[in-house]
Scaffold this motif. Structure first.
Motif: not given
Length: 332
Positions: A115-119, A128-146
């Motif tokens: 999770v970006y900035d949280h390890g 919980a850490y960053g709302g929907p924007e961070l949750a979406i980013r986590t999905l995109n970065e870990n699974f290469n989604l759009n």
């Protein structure tokens, strides 16, 4: 004689054409009125503005808009209205315009991801850490989604949604009854209402409160594995019920559920997606759960249990399911 028959045929044909035009006009008016009503009531949705740029959302994969649209769906696990939200349910809704399908991918909430900035931590912590924007980013970065958009539903709104379509039918196992009733009592206590408990196993017609409880239980069967399966079953039943609902009941349903949904989608985007599903007569939702059993295992890390997975292999399987680039992956 022949000319008289021809005149009769011509009159009948003209009468049929007029009747058809009247019916077509009435149907068109009904459809336009319904869309106008939906459009007006879309203002009742809680819309949020999130960053849509690639870097903020961790997007590297570029898809053509007319091929695949991925939307993150989050279900909140808050017990009270003021609680910090963890995403109890995490799904990716895919509108596949290439194959004219709707697909639903469940992501296990305990999956060990970066999770970006949280390890490295559980994927459901991102919300919980960053709302929907961070949750979406986590999905995109870990699974290469759009993914660029999301919709969020908490317990209160999910209950309203189920009740709005008249409840759903679900096959309840004997071992699930005790846990379902425990959750029903918990939800009822939050609302300060009398709980409606499940009495028997087998096919049950669930109201909103009962469906929420069914979707939440995880201490029986296969734990979170079966919980994601239950959540997808409920979503599938809702999809089916929504398609079969009489068009005259749409306004009441819209009034019931729209105030309880939070989304980053615009009114026009929602209308376009809904129109696409309806006009293409999509009848079912293809479903899958990730990570799969063969590429994940439970592990305690610093006394916390995580679902550890081969992220590279899981990314590959998710792409096989969503984009159908290879043979269909085995699901559940």
């Amino acid at each position: 004689m022949d000319s008289r028959r021809e005149r009769k045929k011509t009159k009948k044909l003209a009468k049929r054409k007029r009747r058809f035009r009247r019916i077509l006009l009435i149907v068109t008016i009904i459809i336009l009125a319904t869309f106008a009503y939906v459009n007006a009531h879309l203002n009742n949705l809680k819309t949020t503005n999130i960053s849509k740029d690639d870097e903020s959302l961790g997007i590297k994969k570029k898809d053509k808009e007319d091929e695949i649209i991925n939307i993150a769906l989050f279900g909140g696990d808050r017990r009270g209205k003021e609680d910090v939200v963890h995403s109890d349910a995490i799904m990716v809704l895919s509108i596949d315009k290439v194959h004219k399908k709707v697909k639903l991918s469940s992501i296990m909430r305990d999956t060990y991801v970066d999770v970006y900035d949280h390890g490295m931590t559980k994927i459901n912590h991102a919300y919980a850490y960053g709302g929907p924007e961070l949750a979406i980013r986590t999905l995109n970065e870990n699974f290469n989604l759009n993914i660029r958009d999301y919709a969020f539903v908490d317990f209160y709104s999910f209950e309203e949604l189920v009740d709005a379509v008249g409840g759903i039918d679900m096959d309840i196992k004997e071992i699930e009854i005790k846990e379902i009733n425990r959750c029903i009592r918990e939800v009822a206590a939050i609302k300060n209402t009398e709980p409606t408990l499940i009495r028997n196993s087998g096919m049950n017609h669930l109201n909103g409160e009962q469906a929420v409880a069914y979707s939440r239980i995880r201490k029986v069967g296969g734990g979170d594995y079966e919980r994601t399966e239950r959540q997808r079953k409920v979503m599938d039943e809702l999809f089916k019920k929504g398609k079969d609902v009489d068009i005259s009941k749409y306004p009441a349903i819209i009034d019931s559920i729209f105030p309880y949904i939070e989304t980053s989608l615009s009114k026009m985007e929602i209308m376009k997606l809904g129109t696409y599903v309806l006009t293409n007569n999509i009848q079912t939702i293809d479903q899958a759960r990730f990570p799969t059993d063969e590429h994940s295992h439970g592990e305690f890390i610093e006394k916390v249990w995580y679902l550890v997975t081969d992220l590279e292999e899981t990314e590959k399987q998710i792409h096989e399911f969503i984009y159908e680039t290879m043979d269909q992956v085995k699901i559940d």
